[in-house]
Design a protein around this motif. Structure first.
Motif, PDB file in Angstrom:
ATOM      1  N   ILE A 117       0.838  -1.197   0.000  1.00 24.46           N
ATOM      2  CA  ILE A 117       0.000   0.000   0.000  1.00 24.46           C
ATOM      3  C   ILE A 117       0.873   1.247   0.000  1.00 24.46           C
ATOM      4  CG2 ILE A 117      -1.799   1.272   1.251  1.00 24.46           C
ATOM      5  CD1 ILE A 117      -2.815  -1.409   0.316  1.00 24.46           C
ATOM      6  N   LEU A 118       0.541   2.214  -0.854  1.00 22.33           N
ATOM      7  CA  LEU A 118       1.277   3.480  -0.861  1.00 22.33           C
ATOM      8  C   LEU A 118       1.116   4.172   0.497  1.00 22.33           C
ATOM      9  CD1 LEU A 118       1.489   2.971  -3.898  1.00 22.33           C
ATOM     10  CD2 LEU A 118       0.945   5.386  -4.285  1.00 22.33           C
ATOM     11  N   GLY A 119       2.203   4.692   1.007  1.00 20.80           N
ATOM     12  CA  GLY A 119       2.173   5.416   2.271  1.00 20.80           C
ATOM     13  C   GLY A 119       2.285   4.547   3.501  1.00 20.80           C
ATOM     14  N   ASP A 120       2.346   3.233   3.320  1.00 24.24           N
ATOM     15  CA  ASP A 120       2.451   2.313   4.456  1.00 24.24           C
ATOM     16  C   ASP A 120       3.922   2.134   4.819  1.00 24.24           C
ATOM     17  OD1 ASP A 120       2.337   0.311   6.328  1.00 24.24           O
ATOM     18  OD2 ASP A 120       1.106  -1.046   5.124  1.00 24.24           O
ATOM     19  N   GLY A 121       4.320   2.731   5.926  1.00 21.34           N
ATOM     20  CA  GLY A 121       5.714   2.671   6.344  1.00 21.34           C
ATOM     21  C   GLY A 121       6.113   1.358   6.973  1.00 21.34           C
ATOM     22  N   LYS A 122       5.133   0.566   7.424  1.00 21.98           N
ATOM     23  CA  LYS A 122       5.447  -0.693   8.103  1.00 21.98           C
ATOM     24  C   LYS A 122       5.667  -1.839   7.121  1.00 21.98           C
ATOM     25  CE  LYS A 122       3.984  -1.568  12.134  1.00 21.98           C
ATOM     26  NZ  LYS A 122       3.211  -1.814  13.368  1.00 21.98           N
ATOM     27  N   TYR A 123       4.816  -1.960   6.134  1.00 22.94           N
ATOM     28  CA  TYR A 123       4.919  -3.079   5.197  1.00 22.94           C
ATOM     29  C   TYR A 123       5.365  -2.643   3.794  1.00 22.94           C
ATOM     30  CZ  TYR A 123       2.273  -5.463   8.850  1.00 22.94           C
ATOM     31  OH  TYR A 123       1.864  -5.985  10.056  1.00 22.94           O
ATOM     32  N   GLY A 124       5.445  -1.344   3.581  1.00 17.47           N
ATOM     33  CA  GLY A 124       5.807  -0.840   2.268  1.00 17.47           C
ATOM     34  C   GLY A 124       7.238  -0.346   2.196  1.00 17.47           C
ATOM     35  N   SER A 125       7.529   0.392   1.118  1.00 14.00           N
ATOM     36  CA  SER A 125       8.864   0.931   0.875  1.00 14.00           C
ATOM     37  C   SER A 125       8.895   2.412   1.237  1.00 14.00           C
ATOM     38  CB  SER A 125       9.245   0.756  -0.600  1.00 14.00           C
ATOM     39  OG  SER A 125      10.370   1.525  -0.940  1.00 14.00           O
ATOM     40  N   ASN A 126       9.661   2.754   2.278  1.00 18.00           N
ATOM     41  CA  ASN A 126       9.754   4.156   2.675  1.00 18.00           C
ATOM     42  C   ASN A 126      10.347   5.015   1.564  1.00 18.00           C
ATOM     43  OD1 ASN A 126       8.640   3.930   5.285  1.00 18.00           O
ATOM     44  ND2 ASN A 126      10.572   3.159   6.096  1.00 18.00           N
ATOM     45  N   GLN A 127      11.295   4.448   0.830  1.00 19.46           N
ATOM     46  CA  GLN A 127      11.915   5.188  -0.259  1.00 19.46           C
ATOM     47  C   GLN A 127      10.899   5.517  -1.354  1.00 19.46           C
ATOM     48  OE1 GLN A 127      15.250   3.195  -2.064  1.00 19.46           O
ATOM     49  NE2 GLN A 127      15.690   4.860  -3.482  1.00 19.46           N
ATOM     50  N   PHE A 128      10.098   4.514  -1.727  1.00 14.41           N
ATOM     51  CA  PHE A 128       9.085   4.741  -2.757  1.00 14.41           C
ATOM     52  C   PHE A 128       8.020   5.720  -2.254  1.00 14.41           C
ATOM     53  CE2 PHE A 128       5.224   3.768  -5.149  1.00 14.41           C
ATOM     54  CZ  PHE A 128       5.704   3.805  -6.459  1.00 14.41           C
ATOM     55  N   ASN A 129       7.587   5.537  -1.012  1.00 16.98           N
ATOM     56  CA  ASN A 129       6.577   6.429  -0.447  1.00 16.98           C
ATOM     57  C   ASN A 129       7.054   7.874  -0.458  1.00 16.98           C
ATOM     58  OD1 ASN A 129       4.864   4.283   0.081  1.00 16.98           O
ATOM     59  ND2 ASN A 129       5.614   3.993   2.169  1.00 16.98           N
ATOM     60  N   LYS A 130       8.309   8.071  -0.089  1.00 15.34           N
ATOM     61  CA  LYS A 130       8.876   9.419  -0.071  1.00 15.34           C
ATOM     62  C   LYS A 130       8.918  10.007  -1.472  1.00 15.34           C
ATOM     63  CE  LYS A 130      12.880  12.044   1.601  1.00 15.34           C
ATOM     64  NZ  LYS A 130      14.213  11.952   2.265  1.00 15.34           N
TER      65      LYS A 130
END
Length: 315
Positions: free
Chosen positions: A257-270
């Motif tokens: 999920i976009l914006g999910d810091g726990k299961y997603g990619s912080n780099q991509f979200n940023k």
């Protein structure tokens, strides 16, 4: 709005204690929401609830007088407490929860939760009296993660609570979410099956294709709503409802999920400018069978527009 001057009986007392003492009819959740929004000031300075005050200090409370005095609401717009009412009758309340608010008290937050705010809302309407020991306490019928917004059902009496819980258990309440996930999901629709194990110490879950001693089966259906440059918009149906199920299951297949810091990619979200997760419980379908006190809701569909943020940039 109300202003008071601290009297001599409050020497070196916490601000929250003073407010509770001076305004006993003000819902606690309303007070803590005001602290969170920086709407309570001492001597012109925005402070927190544990701020120590002394005689002569001036306290300004930027809350409507009707809420401070605990008067019944003329309409629900008088109290913005982290949710909007989608549907309400004498048995149930369906609200659209904001992101960032836990549905019930936890180790991180004891006050200003969804259920606290719902109780305050019903109390101010005159539909709930916490001072009456025999009154039914409004109860959550299911949960959402703190950072997931959307539809939540609250029961207003014991029979309604039992009925909704039975309906959910028997898959007669269908829950649909909308979300944005990283990348392009290859199949336009699919039923995903896996096993989920919860690690309470780490406050997260782990998904696997293999069943373990402590895992439970999860089933997640999705269909593609649209493809964007580097993400996909999905509608997801929860067949089973486990902790963090959608977030963990989508991450497991390579599309967090976009914006999910726990299961997603912080780099991509940023890179996408996503600070909050793009996941919203947007639709409930009451596919009821049999006889119950809620027969009048058979076939009803409740739907809201997802309130999550959209990516600000594209890479």
């Amino acid at each position: 709005m109300r202003s008071i001057t601290v009297s001599s009986k409050y020497i070196n007392k916490k601000l929250e204690y003073v407010l509770k003492s001076e305004f006993p009819n003000m819902p606690i959740s309303a007070m803590y929401k005001a602290f969170r929004k920086k709407d309570i000031r001492v001597n012109g300075i925005r402070v927190k609830e544990d701020y120590l005050v002394n005689p002569g200090y001036k306290i300004d409370i930027y809350i409507s007088d009707s809420i401070i005095d605990g008067k019944p609401l003329k309409n629900d717009s008088e109290m913005n407490m982290g949710f909007t009412v989608v549907y309400e009758d004498s048995n149930i309340l369906i609200v659209n929860k904001d992101q960032g608010i836990p549905v019930h008290p936890d180790s991180d937050q004891q006050y200003n939760t969804l259920i606290d705010n719902v109780k305050s809302y019903l109390e101010l309407k005159g539909d709930y009296s916490p001072k009456n020991k025999n009154t039914f306490v409004p109860s959550l019928c299911h949960r959402l993660d703190r950072n997931t917004g959307g539809l939540v059902i609250i029961a207003k009496n014991e029979e309604a609570l039992k009925t909704i819980l039975d309906k959910i258990k028997n898959k007669e309440v269908k829950k649909y979410y909308q979300c944005l996930v990283q990348g392009h999901v290859e199949k336009k629709s699919e039923t995903l099956k896996a096993y989920l194990e919860k690690d309470s110490r780490k406050s997260r879950v782990f998904v696997s294709d293999a069943k373990s001693k402590n895992s439970v089966e999860i089933i997640t259906k999705y269909r593609v709503l649209s493809y964007e440059t580097n993400y996909t918009k999905l509608e997801v149906e929860l067949v089973t409802g486990r902790t963090h199920q959608i977030r963990a299951h989508m991450a497991y297949i390579g599309h967090p999920i976009l914006g999910d810091g726990k299961y997603g990619s912080n780099q991509f979200n940023k890179s996408m400018g996503m600070k909050t997760q793009a996941l919203w419980a947007y639709k409930l379908c009451f596919d009821f069978t049999g006889k119950s006190c809620l027969d009048y809701l058979k076939g009803k569909i409740f739907e809201v527009v997802p309130g999550f943020s959209l990516p600000k940039t594209k890479i």
